[in-house]
Design an enzyme around this catalytic site. Sequence first.
Site, PDB file in Angstrom:
ATOM      1  N   LYS A  30     -18.743   9.118  19.867  1.00  0.00           N
ATOM      2  CA  LYS A  30     -18.673   8.461  18.555  1.00  0.00           C
ATOM      3  C   LYS A  30     -19.657   7.281  18.471  1.00  0.00           C
ATOM      4  O   LYS A  30     -20.389   7.135  17.485  1.00  0.00           O
ATOM      5  CB  LYS A  30     -17.229   7.996  18.306  1.00  0.00           C
ATOM      6  CG  LYS A  30     -17.034   7.192  17.047  1.00  0.00           C
ATOM      7  CD  LYS A  30     -17.283   8.007  15.788  1.00  0.00           C
ATOM      8  CE  LYS A  30     -17.353   7.090  14.577  1.00  0.00           C
ATOM      9  NZ  LYS A  30     -17.568   7.774  13.341  1.00  0.00           N
TER      10      LYS A  30
ATOM     11  N   LYS B 296       0.839  -1.204   0.000  1.00  0.00           N
ATOM     12  CA  LYS B 296       0.000   0.000   0.000  1.00  0.00           C
ATOM     13  C   LYS B 296       0.874   1.255   0.000  1.00  0.00           C
ATOM     14  O   LYS B 296       0.633   2.201  -0.766  1.00  0.00           O
ATOM     15  CB  LYS B 296      -0.897  -0.009   1.241  1.00  0.00           C
ATOM     16  CG  LYS B 296      -1.882   1.119   1.292  1.00  0.00           C
ATOM     17  CD  LYS B 296      -2.688   1.130   2.570  1.00  0.00           C
ATOM     18  CE  LYS B 296      -3.908   0.231   2.509  1.00  0.00           C
ATOM     19  NZ  LYS B 296      -4.807   0.409   3.654  1.00  0.00           N
TER      20      LYS B 296
ATOM     21  N   CYS C 294     -18.608   0.524   9.562  1.00  0.00           N
ATOM     22  CA  CYS C 294     -18.785   1.199  10.856  1.00  0.00           C
ATOM     23  C   CYS C 294     -20.074   0.859  11.590  1.00  0.00           C
ATOM     24  O   CYS C 294     -20.026   0.372  12.719  1.00  0.00           O
ATOM     25  CB  CYS C 294     -18.679   2.703  10.658  1.00  0.00           C
ATOM     26  SG  CYS C 294     -17.011   3.213  10.207  1.00  0.00           S
TER      27      CYS C 294
HETATM   28  P1  NAD Z   1      -8.867   0.399   7.549  1.00  0.00           P
HETATM   29  O1  NAD Z   1      -8.953  -1.032   7.844  1.00  0.00           O
HETATM   30  O2  NAD Z   1      -9.273   0.937   6.213  1.00  0.00           O
HETATM   31  O3  NAD Z   1      -7.373   0.909   7.832  1.00  0.00           O
HETATM   32  C1  NAD Z   1      -6.547   0.463   8.864  1.00  0.00           C
HETATM   33  C2  NAD Z   1      -5.107   0.513   8.374  1.00  0.00           C
HETATM   34  O4  NAD Z   1      -4.233   0.245   9.456  1.00  0.00           O
HETATM   35  C3  NAD Z   1      -4.797  -0.525   7.298  1.00  0.00           C
HETATM   36  O5  NAD Z   1      -4.233   0.113   6.164  1.00  0.00           O
HETATM   37  C4  NAD Z   1      -3.775  -1.460   7.972  1.00  0.00           C
HETATM   38  O6  NAD Z   1      -2.828  -1.986   7.075  1.00  0.00           O
HETATM   39  C5  NAD Z   1      -3.146  -0.513   8.957  1.00  0.00           C
HETATM   40  N1  NAD Z   1      -2.471  -1.205  10.063  1.00  0.00           N
HETATM   41  C6  NAD Z   1      -2.890  -2.270  10.789  1.00  0.00           C
HETATM   42  N2  NAD Z   1      -1.973  -2.595  11.716  1.00  0.00           N
HETATM   43  C7  NAD Z   1      -0.954  -1.715  11.579  1.00  0.00           C
HETATM   44  C8  NAD Z   1       0.288  -1.548  12.244  1.00  0.00           C
HETATM   45  N3  NAD Z   1       0.671  -2.363  13.211  1.00  0.00           N
HETATM   46  N4  NAD Z   1       1.082  -0.546  11.835  1.00  0.00           N
HETATM   47  C9  NAD Z   1       0.730   0.286  10.823  1.00  0.00           C
HETATM   48  N5  NAD Z   1      -0.433   0.163  10.163  1.00  0.00           N
HETATM   49  C10 NAD Z   1      -1.269  -0.825  10.528  1.00  0.00           C
HETATM   50  O7  NAD Z   1      -9.731   1.128   8.700  1.00  0.00           O
HETATM   51  P2  NAD Z   1     -10.565   2.487   8.559  1.00  0.00           P
HETATM   52  O8  NAD Z   1     -11.836   2.251   7.841  1.00  0.00           O
HETATM   53  O9  NAD Z   1      -9.664   3.583   8.119  1.00  0.00           O
HETATM   54  O10 NAD Z   1     -10.950   2.716  10.086  1.00  0.00           O
HETATM   55  C11 NAD Z   1      -9.997   3.102  11.049  1.00  0.00           C
HETATM   56  C12 NAD Z   1     -10.735   3.495  12.319  1.00  0.00           C
HETATM   57  O11 NAD Z   1     -11.551   4.653  12.068  1.00  0.00           O
HETATM   58  C13 NAD Z   1     -11.695   2.444  12.846  1.00  0.00           C
HETATM   59  O12 NAD Z   1     -11.707   2.509  14.239  1.00  0.00           O
HETATM   60  C14 NAD Z   1     -13.037   2.870  12.288  1.00  0.00           C
HETATM   61  O13 NAD Z   1     -14.111   2.419  13.072  1.00  0.00           O
HETATM   62  C15 NAD Z   1     -12.915   4.370  12.390  1.00  0.00           C
HETATM   63  N6  NAD Z   1     -13.737   5.130  11.444  1.00  0.00           N
HETATM   64  C16 NAD Z   1     -13.923   4.673  10.176  1.00  0.00           C
HETATM   65  C17 NAD Z   1     -14.686   5.417   9.282  1.00  0.00           C
HETATM   66  C18 NAD Z   1     -14.906   4.948   7.880  1.00  0.00           C
HETATM   67  O14 NAD Z   1     -15.788   5.493   7.222  1.00  0.00           O
HETATM   68  N7  NAD Z   1     -14.168   3.982   7.392  1.00  0.00           N
HETATM   69  C19 NAD Z   1     -15.248   6.638   9.686  1.00  0.00           C
HETATM   70  C20 NAD Z   1     -15.009   7.097  10.977  1.00  0.00           C
HETATM   71  C21 NAD Z   1     -14.254   6.334  11.850  1.00  0.00           C
END
Ligand code: NAD
Length: 434
Positions: free
Chosen positions: A207, A35, A263
Amino acid sequence: MNICVIGTGYVGLVAGTGLSDFGMNVTCIDKDENKIAALKRGEVPIYELGLRELIERNVKLERLHFSTDLEEAVDRCLVIFLALGTPEMSDGSVDMRDTFEVVERIARCMKEYKIIAVKSTVPVGTAREIRRLIKDNLSEPVEFDVVSNPEFLRQGAAVEDFMRPNRVILGSDSARALAIMHDIYRPLYLLETPVINTTNETAELIKYAANTMLAMKISYINEIANLCDKAGADVFQVARALGMDNRIGPKFLHPGPGFGGSCFPKDVKGLLKMSENLGYDFKIARAILEVNSFQRDLVLSKAKAMLGGSFQDKVVCLLGLAFKPNTDDIRESPALHVASRLLGEKVRVQVYDPAAMDNTRRVLPDIAYFSNAYDAAGGADLIIIMTEWNEFRDLSFSRLKDKMRSLNIFDTRNLYNPATIKEKGFRYLATGRN
Ligand code: NAD
């Protein structure tokens, strides 16, 4: 100011890019080397309006960087945003393993004052737990603060939501940390974005309270739609009238096949589990989940009824796979639930989605993919409109007529006026308007 965002997923990438556009020097960190390499080549892993341009601009201005080197970024940055995934575990609780593992690594390399700002959606008590983990893992005594800064962006409008949020929540009891966080969000003052300063626990709960409330509105209007079908009433007009009441508001009152996405389902379950752990039975959260599961299954029973009570030898076309329009995200998408159940019934499933087909192919290789709605409808006995993409709002029914084997349309999203489609010679089923 140097800041880093750990976890370059949906939230991390949009937040990191947005913060760099506010003028910060941002490094987005991820453990996924592919990525990060793709982002360095200028490829954007998610589909969001305006994101590519914003990334390009800030990379060119040398304010936005991508890396896998967490320790180097932590060393250089004053504020470390955590945007790691917090998926649900099999019992509905929140999987905090990625977050806690990263926190321990951060603590081990901290040499001076840092702010850990938690953007992920995390259970109440997480900031406290992060503080404890950092203290336990510091290699030398260093001051730090943990700020709870939940993110409210919507997929499909993520850039706009991040750049123009309704509010910013900052949970912390440290004046020093709050002053720095206010500095980061200063560009939003021009838009008069309200900033709520509160405790970590309150910020964490806000949240979950917001997402559960929105999920509740969807489940509520879905139940009203089901009642409308029984009563001979029109949910479109009910929702419109409800929405005109300022106390209720018009958003999230569109009935459909149930909510999905990464979510709402996990956050409602997360709230339920968190309440259970705190000794409280959150009855509404349980009901929301029950209604949502019923609503997804209802698509199948209605589709079967439209096909005369049997799926045998039938061809069903699904228009839309993403859990909502303007995104390629298929996590918990009702369309995938319906497609898998149809496959289980040995139905030939033909699909088209403007953005989510590559993602779907990886999990459902056995359905037939087409490059437009008309080819996907070829030989079909039934079209089910699953996602309200704009391009499905203006289909050519004469072209569909030429392509389909039987003229049945189930519009789970109420994109059309039932009378108009019936006039064109189709059997048409909507949601709560029958
Ligand atoms: P996602 O799964 O798209 O992204 C998570 C990222 O973290 C991935 O790219 C993964 O490779 C990386 N990752 C995992 N372990 C890691 C490590 N040890 N070191 C570095 N990188 C690492 O998740 P998301 O949708 O972006 O959601 C993230 C958070 O935000 C969650 O808690 C979610 O509930 C919250 N959230 C999401 C949204 C949404 O619309 N997607 C909106 C508001 C809040």
